[in-house]
Motif scaffolding. Structure first.
Motif, PDB file in Angstrom:
ATOM      1  N   LYS A  81       2.889  21.719  17.975  1.00 13.54           N
ATOM      2  CA  LYS A  81       2.950  22.327  19.305  1.00 13.54           C
ATOM      3  C   LYS A  81       3.037  23.851  19.233  1.00 13.54           C
ATOM      4  N   SER A  82       2.486  24.440  18.231  1.00 13.82           N
ATOM      5  CA  SER A  82       2.504  25.895  18.107  1.00 13.82           C
ATOM      6  C   SER A  82       1.772  26.543  19.262  1.00 13.82           C
ATOM      7  N   ILE A  83       2.254  27.710  19.661  1.00 13.94           N
ATOM      8  CA  ILE A  83       1.560  28.518  20.655  1.00 13.94           C
ATOM      9  C   ILE A  83       0.590  29.403  19.879  1.00 13.94           C
ATOM     10  N   SER A 106      -4.759  17.697  16.807  1.00  6.30           N
ATOM     11  CA  SER A 106      -3.654  18.419  17.432  1.00  6.30           C
ATOM     12  C   SER A 106      -3.899  18.556  18.923  1.00  6.30           C
ATOM     13  N   TYR A 107      -2.871  18.891  19.616  1.00  7.22           N
ATOM     14  CA  TYR A 107      -2.971  19.160  21.042  1.00  7.22           C
ATOM     15  C   TYR A 107      -2.428  20.559  21.250  1.00  7.22           C
ATOM     16  N   ILE A 108      -3.289  21.471  21.558  1.00  5.93           N
ATOM     17  CA  ILE A 108      -2.872  22.848  21.746  1.00  5.93           C
ATOM     18  C   ILE A 108      -2.287  22.992  23.129  1.00  5.93           C
ATOM     19  N   SER A 109      -1.196  23.680  23.187  1.00  2.74           N
ATOM     20  CA  SER A 109      -0.489  23.778  24.445  1.00  2.74           C
ATOM     21  C   SER A 109       0.095  25.162  24.631  1.00  2.74           C
ATOM     22  N   PRO A 110      -0.587  26.050  25.231  1.00  2.00           N
ATOM     23  CA  PRO A 110      -2.036  26.257  25.370  1.00  2.00           C
ATOM     24  C   PRO A 110      -2.562  27.220  24.308  1.00  2.00           C
ATOM     25  N   LEU A 111      -3.843  27.533  24.395  1.00  7.49           N
ATOM     26  CA  LEU A 111      -4.479  28.538  23.545  1.00  7.49           C
ATOM     27  C   LEU A 111      -4.709  29.763  24.424  1.00  7.49           C
ATOM     28  N   TYR A 112      -4.113  30.890  24.062  1.00  6.02           N
ATOM     29  CA  TYR A 112      -4.225  32.116  24.849  1.00  6.02           C
ATOM     30  C   TYR A 112      -5.335  33.009  24.314  1.00  6.02           C
TER      31      TYR A 112
END
Length: 139
Positions: A81-83, A106-112
């Motif tokens: 769950k890394s940003i 993975s589930y990115i939460s979120p990608l900035y």
């Protein structure tokens, strides 16, 4: 280069390094990493199974991501769950077998990404598969 998997926690990589080789930090205990502006290329599995990694900031000069640099912790079976922040206004090139994304498993939460670049990222091959891309005002 393989790094000791249990000791590292906070890492600063100094200017001049242009490439992170495959699996460089695979399975380490890092929670924070500072990447240099000189970094241009990220190879496969660099942050794979880094279950404690809280945040990754890729500077604006990054140009190339090899497939699957970041994915789930297979020991705990939990998704990471890394940003993740990417400061590049133009999406880095993704090297993938097909139109899959590099964030496999993975589930990115979120990608900035930088403000004003959302549409460019969604149109770029590979990036369009990531549903959670958010514009961000970098300082």
């Amino acid at each position: 280069m393989y790094i000791c998997q249990t000791i590292l926690q906070n890492i600063t990589i100094f200017e001049g390094l242009e490439e992170l080789g495959a699996c460089s930090f695979y399975g380490t205990s890092i929670s924070k990493i500072a990447l240099p502006k000189s970094l241009r290329r990220i190879e496969s599995g660099v942050f794979a199974e880094c279950a404690k990694l809280e945040e990754i900031v890729f500077e604006e000069n990054v140009q190339f991501f090899e497939n699957f640099i970041y994915y789930k912790d297979y020991n705990t079976k939990k998704n990471l769950k890394s940003i993740i922040y990417i400061k590049a206004k133009m999406p880095p090139i993704l090297d993938s077998d097909s139109d899959t994304d590099m964030w496999r498993y993975s589930y990115i939460s979120p990608l900035y990404v930088p403000k004003g670049s959302l549409e460019v990222y969604y149109k770029a091959p590979g990036w369009r598969k990531i549903s959670n891309i958010v514009e961000y005002e970098f300082e």
